[in-house]
Design an enzyme around this catalytic site. Sequence first.
Site, short mmCIF file in Angstrom:
data_model
loop_
_atom_site.label_atom_id
_atom_site.label_comp_id
_atom_site.label_asym_id
_atom_site.label_seq_id
_atom_site.Cartn_x
_atom_site.Cartn_y
_atom_site.Cartn_z
N ASP A 41 59.51 78.73 33.26
CA ASP A 41 59.65 80.17 33.21
C ASP A 41 59.92 80.73 34.62
OD1 ASP A 41 59.33 82.65 31.60
OD2 ASP A 41 57.69 83.03 32.99
N GLU A 89 64.66 78.25 33.57
CA GLU A 89 65.04 79.61 33.20
C GLU A 89 65.26 80.36 34.50
OE1 GLU A 89 63.85 83.94 31.62
OE2 GLU A 89 62.67 82.76 33.00
#
Length: 544
Positions: free
Chosen positions: A228, A286
């Site tokens: 993330d 990401e």
Amino acid sequence: MSESEATVTRVATAAASSSPAHRQPWWRNAVIYEIYVRSFADGNGDGVGDLIGIRSRLDHLAELGVDAVWLSPFFASPMADGGYDVRDYRAVAPEFGTLDDFDALVADAHRLGIRVVIDVVPNHTSHEHPWFTEALAAGPGSPARDRYLFRPGRGSDGAEPPNNWESVFGGSAWTRVTEPDGRPGEWYLHLFAPEQPDLNWRNPEVQSEFRDVLRFWLDRGVDGIRIDVAHGLFKAEGLPDDTADREGILDTTPRPYWDQEEVHDVYRDWRALLDSYPGDRMAVAEAWLPTLERMSRYVRPDELHQAFNFAFLSTDFDPGAFREVIDATVRTLAEVNALPTWVLSNHDVVRHTTRYGGGEQGLRRARTAVLVMLALPGATYLYQGEELGLEQVTDLPDEVLQDPVWRRSGYTDRGRDGCRVPIPWDGDQPPFGFGERSWLPVPEAWRTRTVAAQTTDPDSTLRMYQQALGVRRVLGGSARLDWLDTPDTVLGFRTDSGLVCTANMGTDPVEINVPGELLVSTQQVHVSGVTTVLPPESAAWWRA
Ligand code: NOJ
Ligand code: CA
């Protein structure tokens, strides 16, 4: 058995007998299905999706034919941002289940040949993480505060935030704390919600803690990690003011808090850790970045395996634009010896059926785009519900919205809940087999979109995905493509594994030469003789 199924079987046998020297790591051409855990399937009737719910629906994923699932964070969390605010990185949130449920899910998935990728959130913790509680209590200058980014405020009484950085979710990226003595004190950085304080990645303890967290899950058998905010861990020294205005949640403008050089040292370190495990454990970044070149730096040979190609996701439905972004991606990644990672939707963006115009046209275009995507060299990520052709739900009532973006934007941006509406499985009443109730209302209109309804309809989007993934298992696995000479509105290419994709992205029918044996198409295609007509906004796969 139809003619094309027979062909597929023959090629499969040939592939299975190829020598182990040609074995590729599983992730190279994998199709990975994102499960937004809260919205997939509810196993205990409380209206919230969970791990036992996922276990009970694994057959859908096996029938769909995906290689792996990526699970959104299911860790202990106060859920200020749907679980991207982790209180305990080694525990399962009670609303999602238990560690035993997780182990059982991994075992069941593996039995079905489905790998499991988990979501690691290293940029920030929850404000309820014991480290943050400790930092608040310990006061300025303490080692506990050094794990986060605490700074004195500006102005004579320190009442101004340390710099002008804005939160991705809106408002200032700084919140002032009350010191243990009761006085207003330092500020801490949160690039997202105030409940998500950013960690200080220059602190060695932070680095070693995450190595340990990775080992914890790798030891339990996970096959990969999605990282993330992979581009955010380091902030420029001195935390200089930002010079450009923010442009919403998907902004890719260079910033003093994105894409700093030091992130790459962390990923080299993590790569070595992943490589120390058997079985091709992988990592996907990401990272929202301004250029494909910046993205390619995350997948250099000694760094991560994949990085989501958000440039592709952000491209309009236009043949020229598609061709350009595909070319640029393949070319840029080849320079670092990596294959692309394609994606059209996820839990943060408006579903692509809706982005492409919604309604029947949106669906036609979405089906076309996905056949293009699935034919491309490299790996692909799918987002739950896209195989059902689901649209963004744009009319959720205000009072059910949970995304922090809604409140943080001063109620101007409705946020991401519209792509997080629970999956319709079966039956004819909402929430259509998701559970007894659902944390977000499921539209009545999804009655015809349920998995059950689409399973029995040979022309459904679900059946098309199943068919395409079946063919891809055999004729996918490509590493390069060559463009065919086609009319302007048509995208035509052939891969080195012998698959030809033709996509008419225009609104008029187009005649082309038949490029081979028809395998899958988004609309009926009639082949007679050497030419065929591609319907408007449609795609087809052919065996060269
Ligand atoms: C990206 C995640 O996909 C998104 O859902 C989340 O809000 C932010 N990172 C912050 O963790
Ligand atoms: Ca539940």
